[in-house]
Design an enzyme around this catalytic site. Sequence first.
Site, PDB file in Angstrom:
ATOM      1  N   HIS A  21      75.975  59.792  49.252  1.00 21.08           N
ATOM      2  CA  HIS A  21      74.681  59.211  48.890  1.00 21.08           C
ATOM      3  C   HIS A  21      73.619  59.491  49.944  1.00 21.08           C
ATOM      4  O   HIS A  21      72.428  59.461  49.647  1.00 21.08           O
ATOM      5  CB  HIS A  21      74.846  57.691  48.712  1.00 21.08           C
ATOM      6  CG  HIS A  21      74.085  57.105  47.575  1.00 21.08           C
ATOM      7  ND1 HIS A  21      73.653  57.816  46.479  1.00 21.08           N
ATOM      8  CD2 HIS A  21      73.671  55.829  47.353  1.00 21.08           C
ATOM      9  CE1 HIS A  21      73.023  57.006  45.641  1.00 21.08           C
ATOM     10  NE2 HIS A  21      73.006  55.798  46.155  1.00 21.08           N
ATOM     11  N   ASN A  70      67.765  52.437  46.726  1.00 22.56           N
ATOM     12  CA  ASN A  70      67.057  51.941  45.542  1.00 22.56           C
ATOM     13  C   ASN A  70      65.696  51.327  45.873  1.00 22.56           C
ATOM     14  O   ASN A  70      64.949  50.971  44.971  1.00 22.56           O
ATOM     15  CB  ASN A  70      67.914  50.926  44.788  1.00 22.56           C
ATOM     16  CG  ASN A  70      69.185  51.554  44.253  1.00 22.56           C
ATOM     17  OD1 ASN A  70      69.377  52.766  44.295  1.00 22.56           O
ATOM     18  ND2 ASN A  70      70.066  50.725  43.747  1.00 22.56           N
ATOM     19  N   ASP A  95      70.920  62.931  46.438  1.00 17.18           N
ATOM     20  CA  ASP A  95      72.169  63.363  45.823  1.00 17.18           C
ATOM     21  C   ASP A  95      72.056  63.388  44.304  1.00 17.18           C
ATOM     22  O   ASP A  95      71.252  62.676  43.718  1.00 17.18           O
ATOM     23  CB  ASP A  95      73.301  62.420  46.241  1.00 17.18           C
ATOM     24  CG  ASP A  95      73.037  60.982  45.821  1.00 17.18           C
ATOM     25  OD1 ASP A  95      71.983  60.424  46.196  1.00 17.18           O
ATOM     26  OD2 ASP A  95      73.869  60.415  45.092  1.00 17.18           O
ATOM     27  N   ASN A 115      68.296  55.957  40.749  1.00 16.95           N
ATOM     28  CA  ASN A 115      67.508  54.780  41.127  1.00 16.95           C
ATOM     29  C   ASN A 115      66.564  55.030  42.298  1.00 16.95           C
ATOM     30  O   ASN A 115      65.478  54.449  42.356  1.00 16.95           O
ATOM     31  CB  ASN A 115      68.427  53.595  41.428  1.00 16.95           C
ATOM     32  CG  ASN A 115      69.083  53.060  40.169  1.00 16.95           C
ATOM     33  OD1 ASN A 115      68.532  53.159  39.078  1.00 16.95           O
ATOM     34  ND2 ASN A 115      70.276  52.505  40.325  1.00 16.95           N
TER      35      ASN A 115
END
Length: 191
Positions: A21, A70, A95, A115
């Site tokens: 991530h 997010n 990612d 997100n």
Amino acid sequence: MDRWLAVGLTNPEGEYGGTRHNIGADVIRALAARQSTDLKPHKAQALVADTWDRPGGTPLTLAVPFGYMNNSGGPVQQLVRFYKMPTERVIVVADELDLEPGVLKLKRGGTSGHNGFRDVKNKLGADDYIRLRFGIGRPPGQMPGAKYVLGRFSTSERAEVIDVAVEEAADTILRIVGDGFDAAQNRLHTT
């Protein structure tokens, strides 16, 4: 010359550094190292470095937001305001589950259901920023996506695929700044 902003989306490095991530932040850090500059805390809630695409070239600001993926849009929005720059000169790296590991794709606007990209789009109030999607592949078997993205690449995958793609992503950012979005996209998607 008009400044560009390249942002690598991430989760807090202390807990999530090296995870799939956080690959966006890895790209920005690699580019900062290549440019011999250090990312430093900025009031926009991000680590920031001001540099150039090449000596004497176009101004380029590199950034890695603090906080969680997010909620990345706030720091990006603050940097756009701080530098008084148009949103079409913002490059966001993150990612992408729907691309094979190491595959890179460029697109203007959109979110791909990601997100982090969604928050950036919402906070900017614009859909003309550039997305550099960095493939991390799909989770194996029945592994939940959230667990997969917070996992780390294997040592061999990192060395043979990911580290090479990180450098290619850094090259792509410099190509966007130096040659323009269309030229960078054509080169990336035809090689």
